[in-house]
Design a protein around this motif. Sequence first.
Motif, short mmCIF file in Angstrom:
data_model
loop_
_atom_site.label_atom_id
_atom_site.label_comp_id
_atom_site.label_asym_id
_atom_site.label_seq_id
_atom_site.Cartn_x
_atom_site.Cartn_y
_atom_site.Cartn_z
N THR A 162 0.82 -1.22 0.00
CA THR A 162 0.00 0.00 0.00
C THR A 162 0.85 1.26 0.00
OG1 THR A 162 -0.13 -0.07 2.42
CG2 THR A 162 -1.88 -1.17 1.19
N GLY A 163 2.18 1.10 -0.12
CA GLY A 163 3.07 2.26 -0.20
C GLY A 163 3.62 2.76 1.10
N VAL A 164 3.34 2.09 2.21
CA VAL A 164 3.87 2.49 3.51
C VAL A 164 5.32 2.04 3.62
CG1 VAL A 164 3.66 2.22 6.02
CG2 VAL A 164 1.61 2.37 4.58
N THR A 165 6.20 2.92 4.16
CA THR A 165 7.62 2.61 4.28
C THR A 165 7.97 2.41 5.76
OG1 THR A 165 8.16 3.91 2.31
CG2 THR A 165 9.95 3.42 3.85
N ARG A 166 8.69 1.32 6.05
CA ARG A 166 9.14 1.02 7.41
C ARG A 166 10.66 0.82 7.40
NH1 ARG A 166 5.15 -1.45 10.65
NH2 ARG A 166 3.22 -0.28 10.36
N PRO A 167 11.41 1.61 8.19
CA PRO A 167 12.85 1.37 8.30
C PRO A 167 13.13 0.10 9.09
CG PRO A 167 12.17 3.12 9.79
CD PRO A 167 10.98 2.78 8.97
N ALA A 201 6.11 -5.39 -0.37
CA ALA A 201 6.25 -5.43 -1.83
C ALA A 201 7.71 -5.45 -2.25
CB ALA A 201 5.55 -4.23 -2.45
N ARG A 202 8.58 -4.73 -1.52
CA ARG A 202 10.00 -4.69 -1.88
C ARG A 202 10.82 -4.16 -0.71
NH1 ARG A 202 7.61 -0.19 -4.17
NH2 ARG A 202 8.62 1.83 -3.74
#
Length: 218
Positions: A162-167, A201-202
């Motif tokens: 869904t486009g959320v970014t997690r470090p 997703a990646r």
Amino acid sequence: MRPSLEHTDLGAYVVGALSDEETEAFEAHLMECAQCQRELKAFAPLPDLLDQVDERPRPRLDDDVVLTGLLERVAADRRRRRRTWVVAAAAALVLIIAGPLLVLGSLPSDPWPDRSTTLTATKGEVWAKLAVDGKPWGTEVRLELGGITGPLSCELRAVTRTGVTRPLMDWAVPQYGYGVPSQPKPLVASGMTALRREEIARFEVRTSDGRDLVILEP
């Protein structure tokens, strides 16, 4: 009745340990055996019969009527004991059989599924290998990174569908670098996230100034 065990079976008879066939045979023997009759009188004060025997006048075992009454009291006690043993044994058997089934039934069918994958990517001189392990609590990763020199500040992050970014982790690359002729060993580091494996997703390896070094996709 086993002839060699007629007398020694008296104790087993009193506590109800004989089979029905053995019990009938022993009682037939008892009516004819004065020795067993005397010993039966001694066995009568066992648990649950002590008060009954002590509160009554001692019977004359040569009297068939009194002997029959004593046999009836012993038989009633044996039946009670046998019922208690059967119930206890049945309960124990249920626990032994059902216990593991209840424990297994409360667990997921596969609490630790094999969800390990390895992703690889190369961009110019930079290469990366990422082991991805799905866990019940999220996702664990192990990164190997090479072909990079510093000084740099880098990070690994997960991008969801869904486009959320997690470090996941960050590190500093010294001037001599990793996985290069001057330092052949690659960088090796581990991280984790609460994101489930199927949500991701990646993975992106980026510099602190926002430059993508390499992108790893399933």
